[in-house]
Scaffold this active site. Structure first.
Site, PDB file in Angstrom:
ATOM      1  N   HIS A 380       0.798  -1.226   0.000  1.00 28.44           N
ATOM      2  CA  HIS A 380       0.000   0.000   0.000  1.00 28.44           C
ATOM      3  C   HIS A 380       0.830   1.276   0.000  1.00 28.44           C
ATOM      4  O   HIS A 380       0.258   2.359   0.012  1.00 28.44           O
ATOM      5  CB  HIS A 380      -0.934   0.028   1.225  1.00 28.44           C
ATOM      6  CG  HIS A 380      -2.130  -0.858   1.094  1.00 28.44           C
ATOM      7  ND1 HIS A 380      -3.258  -0.501   0.388  1.00 28.44           N
ATOM      8  CD2 HIS A 380      -2.379  -2.101   1.570  1.00 28.44           C
ATOM      9  CE1 HIS A 380      -4.151  -1.472   0.447  1.00 28.44           C
ATOM     10  NE2 HIS A 380      -3.648  -2.459   1.164  1.00 28.44           N
ATOM     11  N   LYS A 571      -8.209  14.447   3.542  1.00 33.89           N
ATOM     12  CA  LYS A 571      -7.280  13.319   3.616  1.00 33.89           C
ATOM     13  C   LYS A 571      -6.545  13.418   4.946  1.00 33.89           C
ATOM     14  O   LYS A 571      -6.605  14.450   5.612  1.00 33.89           O
ATOM     15  CB  LYS A 571      -6.250  13.390   2.479  1.00 33.89           C
ATOM     16  CG  LYS A 571      -6.816  13.226   1.071  1.00 33.89           C
ATOM     17  CD  LYS A 571      -5.719  13.404   0.038  1.00 33.89           C
ATOM     18  CE  LYS A 571      -6.260  13.163  -1.361  1.00 33.89           C
ATOM     19  NZ  LYS A 571      -6.626  11.758  -1.580  1.00 33.89           N
ATOM     20  N   ARG A 572      -5.814  12.362   5.285  1.00 38.73           N
ATOM     21  CA  ARG A 572      -4.916  12.494   6.427  1.00 38.73           C
ATOM     22  C   ARG A 572      -3.902  13.598   6.120  1.00 38.73           C
ATOM     23  O   ARG A 572      -3.466  13.756   4.985  1.00 38.73           O
ATOM     24  CB  ARG A 572      -4.201  11.175   6.684  1.00 38.73           C
ATOM     25  CG  ARG A 572      -5.102  10.064   7.203  1.00 38.73           C
ATOM     26  CD  ARG A 572      -4.402   8.732   7.163  1.00 38.73           C
ATOM     27  NE  ARG A 572      -4.091   8.342   5.782  1.00 38.73           N
ATOM     28  CZ  ARG A 572      -3.178   7.448   5.459  1.00 38.73           C
ATOM     29  NH1 ARG A 572      -2.460   6.863   6.389  1.00 38.73           N
ATOM     30  NH2 ARG A 572      -2.953   7.137   4.195  1.00 38.73           N
ATOM     31  N   LYS A 577       0.673  14.633   0.685  1.00 43.11           N
ATOM     32  CA  LYS A 577      -0.675  14.899   0.189  1.00 43.11           C
ATOM     33  C   LYS A 577      -0.881  16.378  -0.124  1.00 43.11           C
ATOM     34  O   LYS A 577      -1.888  16.755  -0.701  1.00 43.11           O
ATOM     35  CB  LYS A 577      -1.714  14.412   1.202  1.00 43.11           C
ATOM     36  CG  LYS A 577      -1.687  12.886   1.371  1.00 43.11           C
ATOM     37  CD  LYS A 577      -2.704  12.403   2.375  1.00 43.11           C
ATOM     38  CE  LYS A 577      -2.628  10.896   2.593  1.00 43.11           C
ATOM     39  NZ  LYS A 577      -3.113  10.123   1.434  1.00 43.11           N
ATOM     40  N   THR A 679      -8.676   6.195  -2.384  1.00 46.29           N
ATOM     41  CA  THR A 679     -10.057   5.777  -2.622  1.00 46.29           C
ATOM     42  C   THR A 679     -11.017   6.955  -2.484  1.00 46.29           C
ATOM     43  O   THR A 679     -12.126   6.908  -3.010  1.00 46.29           O
ATOM     44  CB  THR A 679     -10.480   4.673  -1.633  1.00 46.29           C
ATOM     45  OG1 THR A 679     -10.201   5.084  -0.294  1.00 46.29           O
ATOM     46  CG2 THR A 679      -9.723   3.381  -1.917  1.00 46.29           C
ATOM     47  N   LYS A 683     -14.639   7.997  -4.550  1.00 44.66           N
ATOM     48  CA  LYS A 683     -15.912   8.351  -3.912  1.00 44.66           C
ATOM     49  C   LYS A 683     -16.427   9.678  -4.451  1.00 44.66           C
ATOM     50  O   LYS A 683     -17.629   9.830  -4.730  1.00 44.66           O
ATOM     51  CB  LYS A 683     -15.728   8.425  -2.397  1.00 44.66           C
ATOM     52  CG  LYS A 683     -15.361   7.090  -1.763  1.00 44.66           C
ATOM     53  CD  LYS A 683     -14.787   7.248  -0.368  1.00 44.66           C
ATOM     54  CE  LYS A 683     -14.188   5.946   0.130  1.00 44.66           C
ATOM     55  NZ  LYS A 683     -13.399   6.100   1.363  1.00 44.66           N
TER      56      LYS A 683
END
Length: 1088
Positions: A380, A571-572, A577, A679, A683
């Site tokens: 992952h 997001k985290r 990110k 993911t 969504k």
């Protein structure tokens, strides 16, 4: 005037959400009875002292009652058929809430909704009481939960294994702009969905030392911790399959450190017990950053040791198992497939070897063959700091036997590599399971690769990177071992549950089968230029935005411009990110508006949310910067409603279910080559948000499916990043080159957003200029440029919505059903079975017969338009008569030979929506809903899309009716206005018509009702403020003609009656055009 909701539209809205389709609400009385039974006997409360949480728990228990029979039958089915079982090992399962998802998958949501309403309760309020089961940090744990849902829906014999953390991912509070963590005590009120299984308690060993004897290897003097399983049912979608998620809880044995008692140190003995039980106490919030803590290693071994014992126990107790252990384990990999969700459960490989070699006395080569055929590994992440590496010293102390096994595996592995590359010592060093640079460490990713038959990435670009870069040495030797399995999301939760308006709209166009086959969304390409569909889709989105804006105003006190673009980045919080890039652009927009306040700007509401790991200083500082910018922007009168910034506190699954359907623009802006898949991007795409992002993770495949022109792609590609790394990244060059970037950085450096602490964000600036591995400045100019294209397109709502339709139509690939099907066929060696297991109350033969009858029924019903019944459609066995069906009559056999007959509704042929049966044009009735709720979302309407409507119990199709006087129900001694339903417990008998009467007092409940209102529910008292009467409009009432001894149902323009009489033990229904004979069965109901 609200648009009329035709029966066909309501039928699709109900069916597609799994509300039972044509199934009626015959079980509502049973649900109410079960609700009161659980309230009384399970919770030991009555309505006088019960709280809303008690009501939620009672509802959860009756829903679980519907699960139990299916759950048991599913396990019986697996035992009888003995299929290959799939075991998904994961330290995280980010489940969220369970109640509504379970009701949808069982197809009982409308029945539960109606039952709660009749009891005076709002089911949405009860759903909000449930605590999120936050047993995961983010995408990895949420993916595991989606996969379990799809495994059950696809009929796979699957089990999820994890840890029952007493404290899940922490609750995030924002105080003075800083993140503060609070414990998530999600079990403090109990968990109605789990079932403890203490009879299957298993021992797990730690510490001790290894003894080699002539009888084999023995692990002695080890400390014991007990693993107690807690099972949670995982229902498939409308297929009666209920799989199991088994979570382990740590418990100290009763004789733990008994020597402390012997010396009188009772307190120390109790403290030692607590230390043992700390294993399942709290989830590690590691957030892509590995921390080598002993407790974490204990957690990882604890879950795999208990799970493997359980797996082997189930394998040996199989119906077709043999008594010869060696022969049994020869077929172990044919009956067992274990998927490792990242490296966290990697210790399952040496643990299975220990069981096979030390306990089952299987020779090493055979044991290793079994092990490799059993395990598969999903990677992952490619970030070096996220890859697990455990110190050898810690292993030697905690798991001495496993260290020996890993050494043996490594030695045999290096010997095999040496046959291919005899002189390449550097390759051997790179491929070794033991890293010897500095402190000796065990590389858990290498252990997974060596001990598994398949390794997969979670997006095409990610799989290519791990094959060509990260694990290139391994793929050179075994290229076929590496595969790609792009992630997916379950459409049940991420469309049906969170966005019912959109789900119903799609079903109206392409039918409801897409819920199990999301690839059918491709049919929506035909509606890209359909004006009506464009308007309907925009209406659904606007309704979702209105609902979210109301929630944000309530929680944050900020008034939101619902016409603004909802720009969401959730997001985290992590440097890769790049929430920091988004924040810098917010400041750019802020500066532009302040410089030219009269210029026409596209209004935006920017929402950023996510949790930072408690020990991740930089991530916490980024949150502080975002909240500081938000405070400045939101309180600047020059800015007004052109720009708002909100940091979404404590972002979690239940909040995502509200935010995602309302989003216009989804931010997916990680540096190319750093995000494995993602993911959240899927969504947002499925729910009609456009994506601004880099070519990273699943964004690449989203662009392939929808076309790059249907997304806002910017920034460097993976190859560009590699070339910049070779060249050398100099942030100062971009700072000097881009004027707006320079202005923003100077403002931050000067303390513009932190006037009381000018140096507060110095560490962020230092990182951006000197230590930014993720190159924010390098992509910033491209980011600004693509944002201008976003603004231009948003000003053309029709073109924007057309691209939204293209995105939704292209999102079918990203279903977890598709992902699990690929795992099943390519990795686990099983085939998904779209088989519906018989319900607990029916035999297999009856189930097959019911399925055939239902198909025939649906074909017949396509010939009719029929009235809407309070979100309920009944499966009626129709008898055709000259193209017009007879009245649907429910016959009940009551004790003491008392027959009660009541008319449900009549059937009429398809009519022009603007005409009545008599040919007259009808005024469209008002789309009514229960008080306090917006109407059900219909094409072309806006409002609260989540609110479920309360259509009338008895209606006709677009018919103007004359008012009729109230009717007295002699059983309950209550007055009802025309078209009003009686109290839930009322048994209707044909009664004569009565004249209108003034308001009367309900003697049973001591509550006054005005004419035209339904009686209060049985369980509500006159003092219960939640009692809600339901007035009906005149044009929605059903005229009935009643005469003593006869029941009737009026057709449009007629008053045809149906008589009944006894013929032996049967009943004969007679009308002028037909007669029907009904066989009666005591205490059973039949619809004819």
């Amino acid at each position: 005037m609200a648009k009329q909701v035709l029966a066909s539209e309501r039928k699709k809205q109900i069916t597609i959400r799994g509300l039972g389709g044509l199934v009626g609400l015959e079980n509502v009385p049973g649900l109410k009875l079960g609700f009161n039974r659980h309230l009384h006997f399970t919770l030991v409360k009555d309505r006088n002292v019960a709280t809303m949480r008690d009501y939620y728990l009672a509802l959860a228990h009756i829903v679980r009652d519907h699960l139990v029979g299916r759950w048991i039958r599913t396990q019986q089915y697996y035992y009888d058929k003995d299929p290959k079982r799939i075991y998904y090992l994961s330290l995280e399962f980010y489940i969220g809430r369970t109640l509504q998802n379970t009701m949808i998958n069982l197809g009982i949501e409308s029945s539960c909704d109606e039952a709660m309403y009749q009891l005076g309760l709002d089911i949405e309020e009860l759903e909000e009481i449930e605590d999120d089961a936050g047993l995961g940090n983010g995408g990895l744990g949420r993916l595991a939960a989606c996969f379990l849902d799809s495994m059950a829906t696809l009929g796979l014999a699957a089990y999820g294994y994890g840890i029952r953390y007493e404290y899940g991912i922490f609750n995030q509070k924002i105080k003075d702009g800083w993140q503060v963590e609070e414990a998530d005590d999600w079990l403090r009120h109990g968990n109605p969905w789990e079932k403890a299984r203490p009879e299957y308690v298993l021992p797990v060993y730690f510490y001790g030392h290894v003894l080699h004897t002539k009888d084999g290897v023995k692990w002695i003097d080890a400390e014991v911790v007990l693993a107690i399983p807690y099972d949670t049912p995982v229902p498939g979608y409308l297929n009666n399959t209920v799989n199991t998620m088994r979570l382990w809880s740590a418990k100290a044995p009763n004789d733990f450190h008994l020597h402390h008692f012997n010396v009188g140190d009772y307190i120390q003995a109790v403290l030692d017990r607590n230390l043992a039980e700390n294993i399942s106490r709290v989830l590690y919030p590691n957030d892509n950053f590995f921390e080598g803590k002993e407790l974490r290693l204990k957690q990882e071994y604890f879950v795999v040791a208990a799970s493997l014992q359980d797996i082997i126990r189930r394998f040996k107790s199989s119906k077709f198992s043999c008594k010869d252990t060696r022969n049994c384990f020869d077929s172990f990999s044919d009956k067992v497939a274990i998927q490792l969700n990242d490296t966290h459960p990697a210790l399952a490989i040496p643990e299975l070897m220990r069981i096979l070699v030390d306990l089952e006395k299987i020779d090493w080569d055979q044991a290793w063959t079994i092990t490799k055929k059993t395990f598969a590994y999903t990677n992952h992440t490619i970030l070096p700091e996220a890859l697990e590496r455990w110190p050898v010293g810690l292993f030697e102390k905690l798991l001495p036997r496993h260290l020996e096994i890993i050494y043996e595996i490594n030695q045999r592995h290096l010997n095999a590599i040496r046959t291919f590359y005899p002189e390449d010592n550097q390759r051997l060093r790179r491929m070794s399971l033991i890293e010897e640079d500095g402190e000796k460490k065990i590389n858990m990713a290498h252990l997974c690769i060596v001990g598994s038959h398949t390794v997969n990435g979670v997006a095409k670009i990610h799989s290519k990177i791990i094959k060509d870069q990260v694990f290139k040495d391994f793929s050179d030797i075994e290229p076929a071992k590496f595969q790609n399995k792009t992630n997916g999301i379950t459409p049940r939760r991420w469309l049906l549950l969170c966005n019912p308006g959109l789900a119903a709209l799609i079903a109206e166009k392409i039918g409801g089968d897409y819920i199990k086959d999301l690839s059918q969304l491709q049919k929506l390409h035909a509606y890209v230029n359909n004006d009506q569909f464009i308007r309907d889709l925009a209406s659904v989105k606007q309704g979702n935005k209105v609902k979210l804006a109301s929630l944000l105003e309530k929680d944050y006190g900020i008034q939101i411009n619902v016409s603004s673009m909802f720009d969401v980045h959730v997001k985290r919080i992590h440097e890769y990110k790049r929430q920091l890039m988004n924040c810098l652009y917010v400041i750019v927009m802020y500066n532009r508006i302040r410089k030219e306040p009269n210029k026409n700007f596209v209004p935006r509401t920017v929402m950023i949310g996510g949790k930072a790991a408690p020990g991740y200083y930089m991530a916490k500082l980024i949150i502080k910067l975002i909240t500081s910018v938000a405070q400045k922007v939101n309180n600047d009168p020059i800015i007004g409603n052109k720009l708002k910034v909100i940091f979404l506190e404590n972002y979690r699954v239940s909040l995502a279910e509200k935010v995602i359907p309302a989003t216009d623009l989804s931010q997916q802006i990680s540096t190319a080559g750093t995000e494995a898949s993602g993911t959240g991007n899927m969504k947002f795409m499925l729910n009609g948000a456009l994506t601004i992002g880099t070519m990273d993770g699943a964004n690449v495949e989203m662009a392939e499916e929808a076309g790059e022109k249907s997304m806002f792609i910017f920034g460097m590609r993976v190859q560009d990043v590699k070339e910049l790394d070779k060249k050398g990244y100099n942030a100062s060059q971009y700072y000097e080159k881009i004027p707006e970037l320079k202005e923003v950085i100077d403002q931050i450096a000067s303390g513009y957003f932190s006037p009381n602490q000018p140096e507060l964000f110095r560490d962020i600036l230092n990182m951006l200029f000197h230590h930014d591995r993720f190159k924010v400045f390098a992509d910033f100019e491209s980011y600004i440029s693509i944002q201008e294209k976003v603004n231009q397109l948003y000003q053309n709502p029709i073109e924007w919505t057309k691209i939204v339709i293209k995105n939704i139509a292209s999102s079918g690939k990203f279903s977890s059903d598709r992902a699990i099907t690929e795992y099943a066929r390519d990795i686990w060696g099983v085939e998904p079975k779209f088989l519906k297991i018989p319900a607990p109350t029916e035999s297999k033969e009856l189930a097959e017969q019911s399925a055939k009858e239902l198909k025939q029924l649906e074909k017949k019903m396509e010939q009719f338009e029929f009235p809407i019944e309070s979100r309920r459609k009944r499966k009626n066995i129709l008898t055709q008569k000259k193209g017009i069906g007879p009245p649907a009559v429910e016959l009940t056999w009551w004790p003491h030979s008392e027959f009660q007959l009541k008319t449900k509704h009549h059937w009429t042929p398809r009519l022009n929506p603007d005409q009545t049966a008599s040919g007259q044009t009808a005024a469209p009735p008002t789309n009514r809903s229960r008080p306090g709720h917006a109407p059900f979302p219909t094409p072309g309407s806006t409002g609260n899309l989540r609110s479920r409507p309360r259509p009338l119990r008895e209606t006709t199709l677009s018919t103007q009716l004359q008012a009729t006087p109230p009717v007295r129900d002699h059983i309950q001694h209550t007055t009802r206005a025309p078209g009003h339903a009686p109290s839930p417990e009322t048994r209707l008998c044909p009664q004569p018509e009565l004249e209108a009467t003034p308001p009367v007092r309900d003697q049973a409940q001591q509550a006054t009702r005005a004419p035209g209102h339904a009686p209060c529910p049985r369980l509500l008292s006159a003092h219960n403020p939640s009692s809600r009467p339901r007035p009906l409009s005149r044009d929605q009432a059903l005229p009935t003609t009643r005469a003593r001894g006869r029941a009737s149902c009026a057709r449009p323009g007629s008053a045809q009656n149906t008589n009944f009489r006894f013929v032996g033990s049967d009943i004969l229904l007679e009308s002028p055009n037909s007669s029907i004979r009904i066989k009666t069965v005591e205490r059973q109901k039949y619809m004819v």
